[in-house]
Design an enzyme around this catalytic site. Sequence first.
Site, PDB file in Angstrom:
ATOM      1  N   ASP A   1      -5.228 -24.905  -9.730  1.00 60.45           N
ATOM      2  CA  ASP A   1      -4.010 -24.119  -9.642  1.00 60.45           C
ATOM      3  C   ASP A   1      -2.897 -25.079  -9.234  1.00 60.45           C
ATOM      4  O   ASP A   1      -3.067 -25.873  -8.305  1.00 60.45           O
ATOM      5  CB  ASP A   1      -4.183 -23.024  -8.574  1.00 60.45           C
ATOM      6  CG  ASP A   1      -3.504 -21.727  -8.966  1.00 60.45           C
ATOM      7  OD1 ASP A   1      -2.321 -21.778  -9.304  1.00 60.45           O
ATOM      8  OD2 ASP A   1      -4.163 -20.669  -8.901  1.00 60.45           O
TER       9      ASP A   1
ATOM     10  N   ASP B   1       1.231 -21.891 -11.511  1.00 62.56           N
ATOM     11  CA  ASP B   1       1.703 -20.709 -10.799  1.00 62.56           C
ATOM     12  C   ASP B   1       3.189 -20.451 -11.085  1.00 62.56           C
ATOM     13  O   ASP B   1       4.009 -21.376 -10.962  1.00 62.56           O
ATOM     14  CB  ASP B   1       1.503 -20.981  -9.302  1.00 62.56           C
ATOM     15  CG  ASP B   1       1.640 -19.756  -8.435  1.00 62.56           C
ATOM     16  OD1 ASP B   1       0.834 -18.838  -8.582  1.00 62.56           O
ATOM     17  OD2 ASP B   1       2.572 -19.727  -7.600  1.00 62.56           O
TER      18      ASP B   1
ATOM     19  N   GLU C   1       1.563 -19.321 -15.751  1.00 62.38           N
ATOM     20  CA  GLU C   1       1.782 -17.931 -15.331  1.00 62.38           C
ATOM     21  C   GLU C   1       3.283 -17.670 -15.471  1.00 62.38           C
ATOM     22  O   GLU C   1       4.091 -18.351 -14.849  1.00 62.38           O
ATOM     23  CB  GLU C   1       1.330 -17.731 -13.887  1.00 62.38           C
ATOM     24  CG  GLU C   1       1.360 -16.272 -13.478  1.00 62.38           C
ATOM     25  CD  GLU C   1       1.460 -16.050 -11.968  1.00 62.38           C
ATOM     26  OE1 GLU C   1       1.055 -14.987 -11.511  1.00 62.38           O
ATOM     27  OE2 GLU C   1       1.972 -16.946 -11.253  1.00 62.38           O
TER      28      GLU C   1
ATOM     29  N   HIS D   1      -6.591 -12.163  -9.188  1.00 63.47           N
ATOM     30  CA  HIS D   1      -6.495 -11.997  -7.735  1.00 63.47           C
ATOM     31  C   HIS D   1      -5.233 -11.256  -7.300  1.00 63.47           C
ATOM     32  O   HIS D   1      -5.056 -10.994  -6.117  1.00 63.47           O
ATOM     33  CB  HIS D   1      -6.543 -13.373  -7.073  1.00 63.47           C
ATOM     34  CG  HIS D   1      -5.349 -14.208  -7.434  1.00 63.47           C
ATOM     35  ND1 HIS D   1      -5.128 -14.670  -8.727  1.00 63.47           N
ATOM     36  CD2 HIS D   1      -4.295 -14.639  -6.709  1.00 63.47           C
ATOM     37  CE1 HIS D   1      -3.996 -15.335  -8.758  1.00 63.47           C
ATOM     38  NE2 HIS D   1      -3.467 -15.343  -7.549  1.00 63.47           N
ATOM     39  N   ASP D   2      -4.317 -10.971  -8.246  1.00 63.60           N
ATOM     40  CA  ASP D   2      -3.080 -10.254  -7.911  1.00 63.60           C
ATOM     41  C   ASP D   2      -3.094  -8.809  -8.415  1.00 63.60           C
ATOM     42  O   ASP D   2      -2.130  -8.077  -8.182  1.00 63.60           O
ATOM     43  CB  ASP D   2      -1.871 -10.951  -8.554  1.00 63.60           C
ATOM     44  CG  ASP D   2      -1.612 -12.339  -7.994  1.00 63.60           C
ATOM     45  OD1 ASP D   2      -1.895 -12.562  -6.806  1.00 63.60           O
ATOM     46  OD2 ASP D   2      -1.125 -13.199  -8.754  1.00 63.60           O
TER      47      ASP D   2
HETATM   48  C1  GLC Z   1       1.448 -16.175  -8.202  1.00 64.37           C
HETATM   49  C2  GLC Z   1       0.077 -16.086  -7.599  1.00 64.37           C
HETATM   50  C3  GLC Z   1       0.141 -15.190  -6.395  1.00 64.37           C
HETATM   51  C4  GLC Z   1       1.071 -15.829  -5.390  1.00 64.37           C
HETATM   52  C5  GLC Z   1       2.435 -16.099  -6.004  1.00 64.37           C
HETATM   53  C6  GLC Z   1       3.220 -17.040  -5.155  1.00 64.37           C
HETATM   54  O1  GLC Z   1       1.892 -14.975  -8.711  1.00 64.37           O
HETATM   55  O2  GLC Z   1      -0.847 -15.646  -8.556  1.00 64.37           O
HETATM   56  O3  GLC Z   1      -1.122 -14.969  -5.822  1.00 64.37           O
HETATM   57  O4  GLC Z   1       1.222 -14.986  -4.283  1.00 64.37           O
HETATM   58  O5  GLC Z   1       2.347 -16.701  -7.280  1.00 64.37           O
HETATM   59  O6  GLC Z   1       2.670 -18.321  -5.189  1.00 64.37           O
END
Ligand code: GLC
Length: 548
Positions: free
Chosen positions: A102, A203, A252, A325-326
């Site tokens: 990540d 991320d 992402e 995980h979100d």
């Molecule tokens: C992304 C991650 C999430 C995190 C956010 C800030 O969306 O998947 O878990 O809280 O970024 O880093």
Amino acid sequence: MSIDIAPAWWTSAVVYQIYPRSFADSTGDGIGDLGGIRGKLDYLQELGVDVVWLSPIYRSPQADNGYDISDYRDIDPLFGSLAEFDLLLAEAHARGIKIVMDLVVNHTSDEHAWFEESRGSLTNPKRDWYVWRDGVDGREPNLWRSMFGGPAWKLDAATGQYYLHLFAVKQPDLNWENREVRSAVYEMMNWWLDRGVDGFRMDVINLIAKVQSDLVGDSPGFVMGDQVHDYLQEMNREVFAGRDADLITVGETPGATVDDAIRFTSSDRLELDMVFQFEHVGLDHGPRTKFDNVPLKLVDLKRSLGRWQSGLAESGWNSLYFGNHDQPRSVSRFGDDGQFRFESATLLAAILHLHRGTPYVYQGDEIGMTNAGFTTIEQYQDIESLNYYNEEVAAGASPADVLASLAFRSRDNARTPVQWDASPGAGFTTGTPWLAITPNHTTINVAADRAAGLRSIFEFYRRLIALRHESPVVALGDFEMLEPEHPTLYAFTRSLGAETLLVVGNFSSEGLELPLSADGEPVIGNYPQGEDVAGELRPWEVRVVWRG
Ligand code: GLC
């Protein structure tokens, strides 16, 4: 004469996401770790996944479970050490499994040495590494809100300026306008690739480029700056160029449209291999916050996913996911996690994996893990959930109502420890787990699932993954949505050359009369073969056939 360009390897690959703190604990401290992951590599190999993406394991104060990094070049002692990471990498590679890290570079932790230096004075060399602005009329520089509640700016008393944090107060945003920041990030990425990692999941990568003129004034919210494409192309030149084509990059990109995705992922632009887009996981969000639940209409889900399929048909590539995980657990959100848990978990898997794109399996989905069922605020750990609860209750909402919202939407639903067996620690830990184990682990667990014969969800996933490996139609075939207006039927074909695969799924707990013929040679289904009811789908039934 046509020139055949071999399709990228990841068109026929499947990625498995590990959230390390909840995967497997080898030390008994209640938190998953690298030793735990190493102990499960055979399991992952049996499942057949090609790539493992690890949520962050770097040194971190853990304000957002590792998405707040204080040292990019070390492993947090919670999870192990660099030496143990090297072992994990070697052992994964020996099994043909790639490891993707990540990459969290929109922001660091406020405990990162860069930020500590930056906040030290107005004139220090790292001041410009973060986004600092003067207040306006004694208030924040603009009107942006943090994703985790409250203003996106924090006043730093020492220098009297505000710093930007799109996420938590402890996650200050890096200033990507600054060339030294970008170089430091690229250098760090090269360091990991030289160590042998196989790529990055980036991320919130589309948030790195801020429109500079928006930072001060009445801009109501973040809008993606166009320089993001320049940054990613620069990153390619400085990190990926000349390296081996076996790497994988996935960005992402919350809020990205189909057109954005085409720009991010068209192979000739050299930016990203694929994106995580958010449209389909926002369809059941209310207008005010994601914690307001709007019942999902299957027609909307089909329209959205179908549009992404056709939008990226000619160029670009998408990731396929229902959970991570979100997000809440997919079987609880889109399926029926009670009576039809097996059927709906397998239906969701088949629908997802047979779209065009690279499927991601979130840990525990391969055994149909459910939402956590928490009923008190003390059970939650997630910063987003806790901030939301506190803000809402302070504004007068009833705690019971807020808890009800968290019960279906909190990120902690997906973060409870993986249920390996029926023992008190669920085979996850011998100690006290950092987040409560879901009580249904006594019946829903890996050991029970793997002993369930024809009703094993793991086995169903294993077969889907093998199918993608073997079948060019699944990897590359054209997608066509059928019966888009049907309220409970999800039907589509994939075709390549003379071959066509037909997928029909019933998103309901009632029987469904098929408006189309599903005849053909059976490939995979979630009801016993040979007992098909012609012209009908049973509750949450999915049927996949080769069409003659
Ligand atoms: C992304 C991650 C999430 C995190 C956010 C800030 O969306 O998947 O878990 O809280 O970024 O880093």
